[in-house]
Design a protein around this motif. Structure first.
Motif, PDB file in Angstrom:
ATOM      1  N   GLY A  66      -3.214   1.493  14.800  1.00 49.49           N
ATOM      2  CA  GLY A  66      -2.710   2.261  13.493  1.00 49.49           C
ATOM      3  C   GLY A  66      -3.910   2.786  12.654  1.00 49.49           C
ATOM      4  O   GLY A  66      -5.047   2.681  13.177  1.00 49.49           O
ATOM      5  N   ASP A  67      -3.367   3.637  11.621  1.00 46.75           N
ATOM      6  CA  ASP A  67      -4.447   4.282  11.029  1.00 46.75           C
ATOM      7  C   ASP A  67      -4.552   4.058   9.452  1.00 46.75           C
ATOM      8  O   ASP A  67      -5.231   4.861   8.865  1.00 46.75           O
ATOM      9  N   VAL A  68      -3.616   3.162   8.997  1.00 52.64           N
ATOM     10  CA  VAL A  68      -3.755   2.919   7.684  1.00 52.64           C
ATOM     11  C   VAL A  68      -3.443   1.401   7.488  1.00 52.64           C
ATOM     12  O   VAL A  68      -2.490   0.914   8.261  1.00 52.64           O
ATOM     13  N   GLY A  69      -4.003   0.795   6.562  1.00 45.60           N
ATOM     14  CA  GLY A  69      -3.808  -0.668   6.420  1.00 45.60           C
ATOM     15  C   GLY A  69      -4.569  -1.208   5.316  1.00 45.60           C
ATOM     16  O   GLY A  69      -5.433  -0.621   4.897  1.00 45.60           O
ATOM     17  N   ILE A  70      -4.541  -2.534   5.344  1.00 47.88           N
ATOM     18  CA  ILE A  70      -5.273  -3.515   4.511  1.00 47.88           C
ATOM     19  C   ILE A  70      -5.658  -4.698   5.074  1.00 47.88           C
ATOM     20  O   ILE A  70      -5.140  -5.013   5.958  1.00 47.88           O
ATOM     21  N   GLY A  71      -6.659  -5.198   4.406  1.00 48.47           N
ATOM     22  CA  GLY A  71      -6.957  -6.642   5.052  1.00 48.47           C
ATOM     23  C   GLY A  71      -8.375  -7.212   4.399  1.00 48.47           C
ATOM     24  O   GLY A  71      -9.031  -6.614   3.210  1.00 48.47           O
ATOM     25  N   THR A  72      -9.054  -7.907   5.520  1.00 50.11           N
ATOM     26  CA  THR A  72     -10.567  -8.293   4.648  1.00 50.11           C
ATOM     27  C   THR A  72     -11.398  -8.263   6.081  1.00 50.11           C
ATOM     28  O   THR A  72     -11.019  -7.808   7.265  1.00 50.11           O
ATOM     29  N   PHE A  73     -12.803  -8.819   5.907  1.00 50.38           N
ATOM     30  CA  PHE A  73     -13.783  -8.883   6.853  1.00 50.38           C
ATOM     31  C   PHE A  73     -14.246 -10.010   7.006  1.00 50.38           C
ATOM     32  O   PHE A  73     -14.029 -11.142   6.508  1.00 50.38           O
ATOM     33  N   ALA A  75     -16.111 -13.583   7.457  1.00 56.74           N
ATOM     34  CA  ALA A  75     -16.896 -14.100   6.373  1.00 56.74           C
ATOM     35  C   ALA A  75     -15.962 -13.877   4.937  1.00 56.74           C
ATOM     36  O   ALA A  75     -16.746 -14.213   3.812  1.00 56.74           O
ATOM     37  N   LEU A  76     -14.941 -13.154   4.865  1.00 56.10           N
ATOM     38  CA  LEU A  76     -14.371 -12.558   3.715  1.00 56.10           C
ATOM     39  C   LEU A  76     -15.169 -11.758   2.805  1.00 56.10           C
ATOM     40  O   LEU A  76     -15.102 -11.575   1.577  1.00 56.10           O
ATOM     41  N   ASP A  77     -15.959 -10.743   3.531  1.00 53.33           N
ATOM     42  CA  ASP A  77     -16.960 -10.171   2.819  1.00 53.33           C
ATOM     43  C   ASP A  77     -16.324  -8.532   2.322  1.00 53.33           C
ATOM     44  O   ASP A  77     -16.422  -7.645   2.891  1.00 53.33           O
ATOM     45  N   GLY A  78     -15.771  -8.750   1.332  1.00 58.23           N
ATOM     46  CA  GLY A  78     -15.079  -7.648   0.890  1.00 58.23           C
ATOM     47  C   GLY A  78     -13.650  -7.273   1.113  1.00 58.23           C
ATOM     48  O   GLY A  78     -12.938  -7.826   1.873  1.00 58.23           O
ATOM     49  N   GLU A  79     -13.305  -6.015   0.302  1.00 54.68           N
ATOM     50  CA  GLU A  79     -11.670  -5.740   0.723  1.00 54.68           C
ATOM     51  C   GLU A  79     -11.714  -4.555   1.531  1.00 54.68           C
ATOM     52  O   GLU A  79     -12.564  -3.436   1.522  1.00 54.68           O
ATOM     53  N   LEU A  80     -10.760  -4.572   2.492  1.00 54.96           N
ATOM     54  CA  LEU A  80     -10.481  -3.456   3.429  1.00 54.96           C
ATOM     55  C   LEU A  80      -9.576  -2.560   3.317  1.00 54.96           C
ATOM     56  O   LEU A  80      -8.287  -3.118   2.673  1.00 54.96           O
ATOM     57  N   VAL A  81      -9.922  -1.254   3.292  1.00 55.70           N
ATOM     58  CA  VAL A  81      -8.960  -0.228   3.292  1.00 55.70           C
ATOM     59  C   VAL A  81      -9.201   0.633   4.325  1.00 55.70           C
ATOM     60  O   VAL A  81     -10.262   1.224   4.510  1.00 55.70           O
ATOM     61  N   MET A  82      -8.100   0.740   5.295  1.00 59.31           N
ATOM     62  CA  MET A  82      -7.941   1.845   6.245  1.00 59.31           C
ATOM     63  C   MET A  82      -7.110   2.955   5.929  1.00 59.31           C
ATOM     64  O   MET A  82      -5.917   2.805   5.296  1.00 59.31           O
ATOM     65  N   ILE A  83      -7.778   4.183   5.892  1.00 62.50           N
ATOM     66  CA  ILE A  83      -7.085   5.370   5.616  1.00 62.50           C
ATOM     67  C   ILE A  83      -7.534   6.629   6.421  1.00 62.50           C
ATOM     68  O   ILE A  83      -8.901   6.504   6.717  1.00 62.50           O
ATOM     69  N   ASP A  84      -6.581   7.217   7.092  1.00 63.85           N
ATOM     70  CA  ASP A  84      -6.849   8.206   7.955  1.00 63.85           C
ATOM     71  C   ASP A  84      -7.765   7.820   9.221  1.00 63.85           C
ATOM     72  O   ASP A  84      -8.426   8.518   9.737  1.00 63.85           O
ATOM     73  N   ASN A  85      -7.270   6.724   9.592  1.00 64.67           N
ATOM     74  CA  ASN A  85      -8.071   5.846  10.733  1.00 64.67           C
ATOM     75  C   ASN A  85      -9.349   5.453  10.462  1.00 64.67           C
ATOM     76  O   ASN A  85     -10.394   5.533  11.513  1.00 64.67           O
ATOM     77  N   THR A  86      -9.862   5.503   9.210  1.00 64.56           N
ATOM     78  CA  THR A  86     -11.334   5.241   9.074  1.00 64.56           C
ATOM     79  C   THR A  86     -11.309   4.102   8.061  1.00 64.56           C
ATOM     80  O   THR A  86     -10.495   3.855   7.123  1.00 64.56           O
ATOM     81  N   VAL A  87     -12.129   2.911   8.422  1.00 68.24           N
ATOM     82  CA  VAL A  87     -12.065   1.716   7.825  1.00 68.24           C
ATOM     83  C   VAL A  87     -13.231   1.700   6.595  1.00 68.24           C
ATOM     84  O   VAL A  87     -14.430   1.872   6.940  1.00 68.24           O
ATOM     85  N   TYR A  88     -13.052   1.330   5.323  1.00 66.66           N
ATOM     86  CA  TYR A  88     -13.925   1.267   4.196  1.00 66.66           C
ATOM     87  C   TYR A  88     -13.890  -0.265   3.873  1.00 66.66           C
ATOM     88  O   TYR A  88     -12.808  -0.692   3.821  1.00 66.66           O
ATOM     89  N   LYS A  89     -15.138  -0.801   3.630  1.00 73.09           N
ATOM     90  CA  LYS A  89     -15.530  -1.977   3.025  1.00 73.09           C
ATOM     91  C   LYS A  89     -15.757  -1.822   1.362  1.00 73.09           C
ATOM     92  O   LYS A  89     -16.731  -1.097   1.224  1.00 73.09           O
ATOM     93  N   VAL A  90     -15.076  -2.467   0.641  1.00 73.33           N
ATOM     94  CA  VAL A  90     -15.240  -2.465  -0.749  1.00 73.33           C
ATOM     95  C   VAL A  90     -16.069  -3.774  -0.993  1.00 73.33           C
ATOM     96  O   VAL A  90     -15.551  -4.818  -0.996  1.00 73.33           O
ATOM     97  N   LYS A  91     -17.442  -3.778  -1.354  1.00 68.55           N
ATOM     98  CA  LYS A  91     -18.114  -4.907  -1.548  1.00 68.55           C
ATOM     99  C   LYS A  91     -17.967  -5.462  -2.834  1.00 68.55           C
ATOM    100  O   LYS A  91     -17.513  -4.952  -3.551  1.00 68.55           O
ATOM    101  N   ALA A  92     -18.242  -6.598  -3.027  1.00 65.50           N
ATOM    102  CA  ALA A  92     -18.278  -7.603  -4.317  1.00 65.50           C
ATOM    103  C   ALA A  92     -19.285  -6.731  -5.508  1.00 65.50           C
ATOM    104  O   ALA A  92     -19.189  -6.849  -6.233  1.00 65.50           O
TER     105      ALA A  92
END
Length: 265
Positions: A66-73, A75-92
């Motif tokens: 897939g190229d878009v989605g949501i999840g986590t990392f 050790a639960l280290d932040g919020e996952l946003v996948m957009i345009d086939n790139t994964v970003y981590k939003v840290k606490a």
């Protein structure tokens, strides 16, 4: 359960159909995973609720589904946003970083975003109001829907959870240490998933959104939102394909619905 299940793949890569599914189709794992009109999921929400935070699937592998989605990392280290086939981590801490393919996830849901419908959204005062408007676009209550909503938002309330240490707490305890972010007049995208009522312990029924700013500097799990206008893009996704975590949580959750309410709001 009447959801069209393409296949569920166990960690040993055997293909099974979901017990109790009214009309499941069984394909080879390669056929199912390659199908673009499929929601691909790593692990179950019940496993995550019970504290199973050990990553087992790399993001390099996840991007093959897939190229878009949501999840986590891991050790639960932040919020996952996948957009345009790139994964970003939003840290606490609020920092947003692009994630290398070698990192792993214990829970994520992704698909190839194939736009089926669009809708211009007018003034919206809250997340509840947004969900009521999106309800009008759910034409098949037995399907999955992935949303991408672009706009300049008057307010965004979001959160992220800090990395956990073993022995991992259950998710409802972990989120008690969440960081809350309040953003105003911010341009970005909501990436969201809608799951059917009878999804059971596989995922969260109803809506689940994450946010990412256009400049990729802010984001998080969406708690509330308001805006004057936005553009919604919708992908109806009828197939479902899941691989289970090879790891076993040490805790148990007896009331999953209450636990989900505690961590989603």
């Amino acid at each position: 359960m009447k959801i069209k299940i393409t296949a569920i793949v166990l960690s040993l890569l055997s293909v099974v159909t979901l017990a109790g599914c009214a009309a499941a189709t069984t394909n080879t794992s390669s056929d199912a995973a390659a199908k673009e009109d499929t929601l691909f999921q790593a692990s179950t929400i019940n496993s995550l609720l019970a504290g199973n935070y050990d990553g087992f699937m790399s993001f390099g592998e996840l991007k093959q589904h897939g190229d878009v989605g949501i999840g986590t990392f891991n050790a639960l280290d932040g919020e996952l946003v996948m957009i345009d086939n790139t994964v970003y981590k939003v840290k606490a801490s609020g920092e947003v970083v692009e994630v290398p393919d070698a990192d792993t996830t214990p829970f994520a849901a992704v698909t190839y975003f194939n736009e089926d419908a669009t809708k211009s959204l007018g003034p919206t005062a809250s997340l509840a109001a947004l969900e009521q408007e999106l309800d009008k676009l759910i034409t098949n209550p037995e399907a999955f829907y992935v949303f991408r909503i672009d706009g300049t938002f008057n307010t965004i309330k979001a959160r992220s959870v800090p990395s956990q240490e073993k022995p991992y707490p259950v998710l409802s305890e972990a989120v008690k240490k969440q960081a809350i972010f309040d953003y105003q007049k911010i341009t970005g995208t909501l990436v969201g998933l809608w799951c059917p009522e009878d999804i059971g312990g596989l995922n969260v029924k109803g809506y689940h959104f994450h946010f990412i700013a256009d400049d990729r500097s802010k984001g998080g799990h969406l708690l509330d939102v308001s805006f004057d206008s936005a553009a919604a893009f919708i992908d109806q996704t009828d197939g479902f394909f899941m691989t289970l975590s090879p790891n076993t949580p040490t805790e148990t959750v007896t009331d999953a619905e209450s636990a989900i309410d505690a961590v989603e709001k």
